[in-house]
Motif scaffolding. Sequence first.
Motif, PDB file in Angstrom:
ATOM      1  N   LEU A  44      93.950  28.361  49.318  1.00  0.00           N
ATOM      2  CA  LEU A  44      93.244  29.136  48.592  1.00  0.00           C
ATOM      3  C   LEU A  44      93.156  28.789  46.945  1.00  0.00           C
ATOM      4  O   LEU A  44      94.039  28.018  46.384  1.00  0.00           O
ATOM      5  CB  LEU A  44      93.843  30.494  48.455  1.00  0.00           C
ATOM      6  CG  LEU A  44      93.890  31.474  49.737  1.00  0.00           C
ATOM      7  CD1 LEU A  44      94.846  32.622  49.227  1.00  0.00           C
ATOM      8  CD2 LEU A  44      92.474  31.805  49.962  1.00  0.00           C
ATOM      9  N   PRO A  45      91.913  28.862  46.366  1.00  0.00           N
ATOM     10  CA  PRO A  45      91.903  28.900  44.922  1.00  0.00           C
ATOM     11  C   PRO A  45      92.582  29.881  44.223  1.00  0.00           C
ATOM     12  O   PRO A  45      92.922  31.059  44.812  1.00  0.00           O
ATOM     13  CB  PRO A  45      90.500  28.779  44.557  1.00  0.00           C
ATOM     14  CG  PRO A  45      89.815  29.951  45.796  1.00  0.00           C
ATOM     15  CD  PRO A  45      90.624  29.458  46.831  1.00  0.00           C
ATOM     16  N   THR A  46      93.308  29.715  43.083  1.00  0.00           N
ATOM     17  CA  THR A  46      94.040  30.725  42.491  1.00  0.00           C
ATOM     18  C   THR A  46      93.140  32.112  42.368  1.00  0.00           C
ATOM     19  O   THR A  46      93.804  33.019  42.359  1.00  0.00           O
ATOM     20  CB  THR A  46      94.541  30.268  40.949  1.00  0.00           C
ATOM     21  OG1 THR A  46      95.440  29.132  41.389  1.00  0.00           O
ATOM     22  CG2 THR A  46      95.255  31.133  40.266  1.00  0.00           C
TER      23      THR A  46
ATOM     24  N   GLU B 139      95.115  37.182  44.545  1.00  0.00           N
ATOM     25  CA  GLU B 139      95.320  38.484  44.422  1.00  0.00           C
ATOM     26  C   GLU B 139      95.104  39.190  45.490  1.00  0.00           C
ATOM     27  O   GLU B 139      95.635  39.999  46.071  1.00  0.00           O
ATOM     28  CB  GLU B 139      94.589  38.970  43.260  1.00  0.00           C
ATOM     29  CG  GLU B 139      95.276  40.517  42.818  1.00  0.00           C
ATOM     30  CD  GLU B 139      94.786  40.976  41.322  1.00  0.00           C
ATOM     31  OE1 GLU B 139      95.210  42.029  41.099  1.00  0.00           O
ATOM     32  OE2 GLU B 139      93.888  40.233  40.597  1.00  0.00           O
ATOM     33  N   HIS B 140      94.062  38.824  45.974  1.00  0.00           N
ATOM     34  CA  HIS B 140      93.251  39.351  47.278  1.00  0.00           C
ATOM     35  C   HIS B 140      94.242  39.231  48.601  1.00  0.00           C
ATOM     36  O   HIS B 140      94.360  40.130  49.546  1.00  0.00           O
ATOM     37  CB  HIS B 140      91.983  38.824  47.574  1.00  0.00           C
ATOM     38  CG  HIS B 140      91.385  39.602  48.910  1.00  0.00           C
ATOM     39  ND1 HIS B 140      90.905  40.808  48.976  1.00  0.00           N
ATOM     40  CD2 HIS B 140      91.172  38.999  50.092  1.00  0.00           C
ATOM     41  CE1 HIS B 140      90.531  41.080  50.292  1.00  0.00           C
ATOM     42  NE2 HIS B 140      90.387  40.031  50.818  1.00  0.00           N
ATOM     43  N   PHE B 141      94.735  38.095  48.760  1.00  0.00           N
ATOM     44  CA  PHE B 141      95.733  37.498  49.883  1.00  0.00           C
ATOM     45  C   PHE B 141      97.218  37.728  49.485  1.00  0.00           C
ATOM     46  O   PHE B 141      97.822  37.187  50.351  1.00  0.00           O
ATOM     47  CB  PHE B 141      95.454  36.038  50.370  1.00  0.00           C
ATOM     48  CG  PHE B 141      93.707  35.990  51.067  1.00  0.00           C
ATOM     49  CD1 PHE B 141      94.151  36.286  52.192  1.00  0.00           C
ATOM     50  CD2 PHE B 141      92.920  35.694  50.167  1.00  0.00           C
ATOM     51  CE1 PHE B 141      92.540  36.251  52.885  1.00  0.00           C
ATOM     52  CE2 PHE B 141      91.587  35.750  51.028  1.00  0.00           C
ATOM     53  CZ  PHE B 141      91.338  35.929  52.418  1.00  0.00           C
ATOM     54  N   ARG B 142      97.486  38.154  48.332  1.00  0.00           N
ATOM     55  CA  ARG B 142      99.080  38.030  47.880  1.00  0.00           C
ATOM     56  C   ARG B 142      99.921  38.818  49.030  1.00  0.00           C
ATOM     57  O   ARG B 142     100.731  38.195  49.180  1.00  0.00           O
ATOM     58  CB  ARG B 142      98.952  38.795  46.745  1.00  0.00           C
ATOM     59  CG  ARG B 142     100.566  38.683  45.991  1.00  0.00           C
ATOM     60  CD  ARG B 142     100.651  39.366  44.544  1.00  0.00           C
ATOM     61  NE  ARG B 142     101.851  39.046  43.967  1.00  0.00           N
ATOM     62  CZ  ARG B 142     103.066  39.891  44.333  1.00  0.00           C
ATOM     63  NH1 ARG B 142     103.017  40.966  45.215  1.00  0.00           N
ATOM     64  NH2 ARG B 142     104.045  39.647  43.589  1.00  0.00           N
ATOM     65  N   ASP B 143      99.454  40.041  49.462  1.00  0.00           N
ATOM     66  CA  ASP B 143     100.455  40.460  50.269  1.00  0.00           C
ATOM     67  C   ASP B 143     100.390  40.051  51.889  1.00  0.00           C
ATOM     68  O   ASP B 143     101.577  39.946  52.191  1.00  0.00           O
ATOM     69  CB  ASP B 143      99.941  42.222  50.681  1.00  0.00           C
ATOM     70  CG  ASP B 143     100.074  42.937  49.729  1.00  0.00           C
ATOM     71  OD1 ASP B 143     101.060  42.603  48.472  1.00  0.00           O
ATOM     72  OD2 ASP B 143      99.390  43.783  49.436  1.00  0.00           O
ATOM     73  N   PHE B 144      99.387  39.349  52.010  1.00  0.00           N
ATOM     74  CA  PHE B 144      99.401  38.371  53.767  1.00  0.00           C
ATOM     75  C   PHE B 144     100.255  37.312  53.259  1.00  0.00           C
ATOM     76  O   PHE B 144     101.042  37.062  54.273  1.00  0.00           O
ATOM     77  CB  PHE B 144      97.792  38.032  53.534  1.00  0.00           C
ATOM     78  CG  PHE B 144      97.708  36.910  54.766  1.00  0.00           C
ATOM     79  CD1 PHE B 144      98.004  37.375  56.034  1.00  0.00           C
ATOM     80  CD2 PHE B 144      97.494  35.721  54.385  1.00  0.00           C
ATOM     81  CE1 PHE B 144      97.736  36.235  56.957  1.00  0.00           C
ATOM     82  CE2 PHE B 144      97.144  34.578  55.427  1.00  0.00           C
ATOM     83  CZ  PHE B 144      97.548  35.164  56.706  1.00  0.00           C
ATOM     84  N   ILE B 145     100.341  36.791  52.153  1.00  0.00           N
ATOM     85  CA  ILE B 145     101.021  35.612  52.029  1.00  0.00           C
ATOM     86  C   ILE B 145     102.724  35.892  51.882  1.00  0.00           C
ATOM     87  O   ILE B 145     103.238  35.292  52.397  1.00  0.00           O
ATOM     88  CB  ILE B 145     100.667  34.492  50.690  1.00  0.00           C
ATOM     89  CG1 ILE B 145      99.167  34.251  51.077  1.00  0.00           C
ATOM     90  CG2 ILE B 145     101.537  33.386  50.493  1.00  0.00           C
ATOM     91  CD1 ILE B 145      98.564  33.635  49.801  1.00  0.00           C
TER      92      ILE B 145
END
Length: 274
Positions: free
Chosen positions: A11-13, A17-23
């Motif tokens: 991902l780009p930085t 934020e959109h994928f934070r919980d997933f990661i």
Amino acid sequence: MSDLPLLGVALPTKELEHFRDFILSDDRDLELQDFFDADLLNGDWKAVADRAKGLLAGYAGRLGIHGPFWGLNIASPDTDLRAIMTRKFLQGLEVCEYLGATQMVIHSPYTTWDFNNLDNFTGRSAYDRVTENCHLTMAPVVRRAEDIGVTMVIENIEDKDPDIRRILADSFDSPAMAVSIDTGHAHYAHGSTGAPPVDFYVRRAGERLQHIHLQDADGHADRHWAVGEGSVNWYAVFRALGELTIKPRLILELRDKAGVLPSVAWLNRMGLAR
């Protein structure tokens, strides 16, 4: 299903934020895509890195970056160009050290032309000349990577020979050099240039394989489609991965990031990964 391989993402930085919980929920492997950009590396890259650090607070997974690649060929015979490339890769390692990243993706120097022509010379082997040029470019980079605990993984681009990057990585005799596979690139080579199928690339890389870009494709172009949209034989790919004793980073590298979660869901339904 918890024993299935854990998927990561590139991902780009700006997408973190959109994928934070997933990661963060599973400390999934993460590859930051911002730092291949030459203008950013020559500019205020620390601002982007600081943003990533803030969003990744509490993250305990394996972090990597995609290193610079546009216009770069680590096998260049030109002394002046080699100096520029060495500097660019050292900049990438500076980013790794700042972020605490332990892996940097670099691109293979080998082309389809090479496959058909490296034996088309008399005298000293053209293979040896390519390897020597790579060492002249990368030797100081490898030493720096060793010092900071970063492994550079060589990703197939046009590679028709599934062995050639492993042989190049082994020639450095360093833990800082290993092998990457991009499934879509391998599938392109299989469909368009007569290379072996993707699972053969996995088997030939063997225990030197530390990183995979997972993307689906049609064998004609570098699609970076969501998994399940193309014609890669994912059962064969994950069967080959299951034969390894190591756990390479399995990084979903999709053009449309909206395909990340559907790709995870597809692979999970098939009983291949989670």
